[in-house]
Scaffold this motif. Structure first.
Motif, PDB file in Angstrom:
ATOM      1  N   VAL A  35      21.498 -46.473 -49.574  1.00 56.34           N
ATOM      2  CA  VAL A  35      21.968 -46.083 -48.238  1.00 56.34           C
ATOM      3  C   VAL A  35      23.491 -46.183 -48.207  1.00 56.34           C
ATOM      4  O   VAL A  35      24.058 -47.247 -48.474  1.00 56.34           O
ATOM      5  N   SER A  36      24.146 -45.069 -47.888  1.00 58.08           N
ATOM      6  CA  SER A  36      25.610 -45.017 -47.880  1.00 58.08           C
ATOM      7  C   SER A  36      26.188 -44.845 -46.473  1.00 58.08           C
ATOM      8  O   SER A  36      27.384 -45.043 -46.267  1.00 58.08           O
ATOM      9  N   ARG A  37      25.326 -44.451 -45.526  1.00 52.30           N
ATOM     10  CA  ARG A  37      25.805 -44.244 -44.156  1.00 52.30           C
ATOM     11  C   ARG A  37      24.650 -44.474 -43.199  1.00 52.30           C
ATOM     12  O   ARG A  37      23.522 -44.084 -43.484  1.00 52.30           O
ATOM     13  N   VAL A  38      24.926 -45.114 -42.061  1.00 54.38           N
ATOM     14  CA  VAL A  38      23.912 -45.341 -41.036  1.00 54.38           C
ATOM     15  C   VAL A  38      24.443 -44.805 -39.718  1.00 54.38           C
ATOM     16  O   VAL A  38      25.463 -45.271 -39.217  1.00 54.38           O
ATOM     17  N   GLY A  39      23.755 -43.779 -39.194  1.00 52.90           N
ATOM     18  CA  GLY A  39      24.077 -43.241 -37.882  1.00 52.90           C
ATOM     19  C   GLY A  39      23.002 -43.652 -36.892  1.00 52.90           C
ATOM     20  O   GLY A  39      22.100 -44.431 -37.227  1.00 52.90           O
ATOM     21  N   ALA A  40      23.081 -43.123 -35.682  1.00 47.89           N
ATOM     22  CA  ALA A  40      22.096 -43.470 -34.654  1.00 47.89           C
ATOM     23  C   ALA A  40      20.684 -43.108 -35.101  1.00 47.89           C
ATOM     24  O   ALA A  40      19.750 -43.903 -34.952  1.00 47.89           O
ATOM     25  N   ARG A  41      20.493 -41.909 -35.654  1.00 46.27           N
ATOM     26  CA  ARG A  41      19.170 -41.483 -36.139  1.00 46.27           C
ATOM     27  C   ARG A  41      19.207 -40.966 -37.561  1.00 46.27           C
ATOM     28  O   ARG A  41      18.173 -40.626 -38.121  1.00 46.27           O
ATOM     29  N   SER A  42      20.374 -40.868 -38.152  1.00 43.33           N
ATOM     30  CA  SER A  42      20.475 -40.331 -39.511  1.00 43.33           C
ATOM     31  C   SER A  42      20.930 -41.415 -40.483  1.00 43.33           C
ATOM     32  O   SER A  42      21.582 -42.378 -40.105  1.00 43.33           O
TER      33      SER A  42
END
Length: 130
Positions: A79-86
């Motif tokens: 995991v390289s990025r965590v958005g609200a739903r992505s």
């Protein structure tokens, strides 16, 4: 504050059966590895969000070395990025064992140095948190 999901890594290994060879030299098509990326991304989503999620897109897919029937492929998703739903995920597929038909029909070896066969970045989406 950093998100604890960042850097989560999931690893799968899979033997590549001869039934998946489509080309001379027992080469396997690139879609085979993309399918493995989808499998490992599913586990990432389950671990980070308790849901299988959906694959939204690939970016920068690089086919760097051949994958052949008889190989054992290790697929790594981080995991390289965590958005609200992505979630952004970095993928790498490495050949860790390879068949050696030059030494016999069923001969194979563990590679001293794994061969990076495919790299990619992808985006998955998960349901919004309740």
């Amino acid at each position: 504050m950093s998100d604890a999901r960042l850097g989560l890594t999931v690893v799968h290994r899979r033997y590549v059966p001869y039934a998946h060879a489509h080309y001379a030299g027992n080469l396997v098509d690139g879609a085979y590895v993309l399918g493995l990326f989808g499998d490992v991304a599913t586990e990432v989503c389950i671990r980070t969000d308790g849901d299988e999620g959906l694959f939204a897109s690939y970016a920068d897919v690089q086919f760097r070395a051949p994958v052949r029937a008889g190989d054992v492929v290790e697929v790594v998703a981080t995991v390289s990025r965590v958005g609200a739903r992505s979630r952004g995920i970095d993928f790498e597929a490495r050949v860790v064992c390879r068949g050696r038909p030059d030494r016999g029909e069923s001969a194979a070896e563990v590679l001293v140095e794994p061969v990076v066969a495919v790299t990619a970045r992808g985006t998955v989406v998960v349901p919004s948190a309740v």
